[in-house]
Design a protein around this motif. Structure first.
Motif, PDB file in Angstrom:
ATOM      1  N   ALA A 173       0.839  -1.203   0.000  1.00 35.35           N
ATOM      2  CA  ALA A 173       0.000   0.000   0.000  1.00 35.35           C
ATOM      3  C   ALA A 173       0.871   1.250   0.000  1.00 35.35           C
ATOM      4  CB  ALA A 173      -0.927  -0.008   1.212  1.00 35.35           C
ATOM      5  N   ALA A 174       1.944   1.231   0.785  1.00 36.18           N
ATOM      6  CA  ALA A 174       2.824   2.399   0.878  1.00 36.18           C
ATOM      7  C   ALA A 174       3.456   2.722  -0.468  1.00 36.18           C
ATOM      8  CB  ALA A 174       3.904   2.154   1.930  1.00 36.18           C
ATOM      9  N   VAL A 175       3.852   1.700  -1.204  1.00 39.67           N
ATOM     10  CA  VAL A 175       4.522   1.919  -2.486  1.00 39.67           C
ATOM     11  C   VAL A 175       3.601   2.628  -3.469  1.00 39.67           C
ATOM     12  CG1 VAL A 175       5.402   0.728  -4.535  1.00 39.67           C
ATOM     13  CG2 VAL A 175       6.219   0.086  -2.269  1.00 39.67           C
ATOM     14  N   ILE A 176       2.345   2.204  -3.551  1.00 38.50           N
ATOM     15  CA  ILE A 176       1.446   2.850  -4.500  1.00 38.50           C
ATOM     16  C   ILE A 176       1.065   4.250  -4.024  1.00 38.50           C
ATOM     17  CG2 ILE A 176      -0.661   1.823  -3.529  1.00 38.50           C
ATOM     18  CD1 ILE A 176       0.124   2.647  -7.224  1.00 38.50           C
ATOM     19  N   LEU A 177       0.950   4.438  -2.718  1.00 33.86           N
ATOM     20  CA  LEU A 177       0.660   5.779  -2.194  1.00 33.86           C
ATOM     21  C   LEU A 177       1.779   6.761  -2.530  1.00 33.86           C
ATOM     22  CD1 LEU A 177      -0.841   4.823   1.263  1.00 33.86           C
ATOM     23  CD2 LEU A 177      -1.975   6.246  -0.458  1.00 33.86           C
ATOM     24  N   GLU A 178       2.994   6.317  -2.339  1.00 30.05           N
ATOM     25  CA  GLU A 178       4.131   7.186  -2.646  1.00 30.05           C
ATOM     26  C   GLU A 178       4.240   7.423  -4.148  1.00 30.05           C
ATOM     27  OE1 GLU A 178       7.115   4.925  -0.701  1.00 30.05           O
ATOM     28  OE2 GLU A 178       6.661   5.752   1.290  1.00 30.05           O
ATOM     29  N   ALA A 179       3.887   6.413  -4.949  1.00 28.80           N
ATOM     30  CA  ALA A 179       3.893   6.592  -6.399  1.00 28.80           C
ATOM     31  C   ALA A 179       2.857   7.621  -6.837  1.00 28.80           C
ATOM     32  CB  ALA A 179       3.640   5.261  -7.094  1.00 28.80           C
ATOM     33  N   MET A 180       1.767   7.736  -6.084  1.00 29.76           N
ATOM     34  CA  MET A 180       0.729   8.715  -6.396  1.00 29.76           C
ATOM     35  C   MET A 180       1.049  10.100  -5.854  1.00 29.76           C
ATOM     36  SD  MET A 180      -2.675   6.309  -5.858  1.00 29.76           S
ATOM     37  CE  MET A 180      -3.855   7.568  -6.392  1.00 29.76           C
ATOM     38  N   GLY A 181       2.099  10.198  -5.027  1.00 31.63           N
ATOM     39  CA  GLY A 181       2.538  11.503  -4.547  1.00 31.63           C
ATOM     40  C   GLY A 181       2.112  11.868  -3.149  1.00 31.63           C
ATOM     41  N   ALA A 182       1.458  10.957  -2.438  1.00 27.14           N
ATOM     42  CA  ALA A 182       0.998  11.254  -1.077  1.00 27.14           C
ATOM     43  C   ALA A 182       2.141  11.123  -0.078  1.00 27.14           C
ATOM     44  CB  ALA A 182      -0.134  10.313  -0.685  1.00 27.14           C
ATOM     45  N   THR A 183       2.038  11.868   1.008  1.00 26.99           N
ATOM     46  CA  THR A 183       2.950  11.696   2.132  1.00 26.99           C
ATOM     47  C   THR A 183       2.416  10.565   3.007  1.00 26.99           C
ATOM     48  OG1 THR A 183       3.571  14.029   2.132  1.00 26.99           O
ATOM     49  CG2 THR A 183       3.956  12.802   4.170  1.00 26.99           C
ATOM     50  N   VAL A 184       3.270   9.592   3.323  1.00 25.32           N
ATOM     51  CA  VAL A 184       2.853   8.427   4.101  1.00 25.32           C
ATOM     52  C   VAL A 184       3.454   8.509   5.499  1.00 25.32           C
ATOM     53  CG1 VAL A 184       2.889   5.912   4.283  1.00 25.32           C
ATOM     54  CG2 VAL A 184       2.665   7.006   2.030  1.00 25.32           C
TER      55      VAL A 184
END
Length: 271
Positions: free
Chosen positions: A135-146
């Motif tokens: 989940a973290a990888v796709i979130l970071e790929a979308m530009g969100a701060t995790v």
């Protein structure tokens, strides 16, 4: 269209890139890569390496980097990673998460997106790290701060309460849990942000393959959404879409167009 064709004829544009621009996808010997998904849907296309040969994964990753500047692989074994690294130009950069079994490859001129939004990624225990990492990888790929909050399972509620301020500061939460899957329900009762439950296939005996966790989340008394068992990519993508909406709203507010709207709403509600 003519400009694209002339660029291909002159050798200035890769045929795979030209096809992606014209049709929205690139055709390879290993399948079709949906190069337009991020523009169309807001979620980058990911290559599920599991079930593909290393050569097939490498072929699709090459098409992805050529057409979009980036390739995201999930469920990637070491053999998949080695094949992708060998296939891509030596100027590409790679981020490998061994635990999450993901690989992100980027062209040297790739500019990642950024969102003005924070996603909290919460795990009940260390065993949930694989699905949460996806989940973290796709979130970071979308530009969100995790922001990660790890190992706060309900066996000791104090662990959750100690991080309550962090949870409440997030714009959306992904909460991963195995066993009976209670953590997302508890968290959702403490925050006013959207909670996406990610059931994980950890546990013992009956229901221990994630079914009990999924059933618990579907029957949650508090308001949550739930994805399928171990579906870290889907949970991350859903949270990323929420984060993008939040980011867009903040950008609109910065343009100064919403102050009057808020005062109108306030007057209408009598507050």
């Amino acid at each position: 269209m003519r400009d694209i064709l002339e660029a291909v004829a002159a050798g200035d544009l890769d045929p795979a890139v030209a096809e992606a621009r014209l049709s929205g996808y690139a055709t390879t010997g290993a399948g079709r890569f949906d190069a337009a998904r991020e523009t169309r849907r807001g979620v980058p296309e990911a290559i599920l390496a599991e079930g593909k040969t290393p050569e097939e994964a490498a072929t699709l990753a090459t098409a992805a980097v050529r057409s979009t500047g980036r390739a995201v692989l999930t469920r990637a074994a070491d053999a998949h990673v080695d094949a992708v690294v060998d296939a891509l130009d030596e100027t590409a950069t790679f981020d490998r998460d061994d635990r999450a079994r993901t690989l992100v490859a980027r062209a040297p001129d790739y500019e990642p997106p950024t969102l003005e939004a924070t996603v909290g990624l919460v795990t009940g225990g260390t065993s949930d790290a694989e699905a949460a990492g996806e989940a973290a990888v796709i979130l970071e790929a979308m530009g969100a701060t995790v922001t990660r909050v790890e190992d706060v399972g309900v066996a000791h509620l104090g662990r959750v309460l100690d991080h309550l301020d962090t949870l409440r500061d997030a714009d959306v939460l992904v909460v991963a849990a195995g066993r009976e899957g209670a953590l997302p329900t508890v968290v959702a009762g403490l925050v006013d942000t959207p909670v996406i439950g990610l059931p994980v296939s950890t546990g013992y005996g009956y229901g221990g393959d994630g079914e009990a966790a999924l059933a618990g989340m579907l029957q949650s008394c508090t308001i949550i959404s739930a994805v399928n068992i171990d579906a870290g990519f889907v949970a991350g993508a859903q949270a990323g879409l929420v984060a993008r909406a939040v980011s867009d709203a903040r950008a609109a507010n910065e343009d100064g167009g919403d102050e009057s709207d808020r005062s109108d709403l306030s007057d209408a509600s009598g507050r």
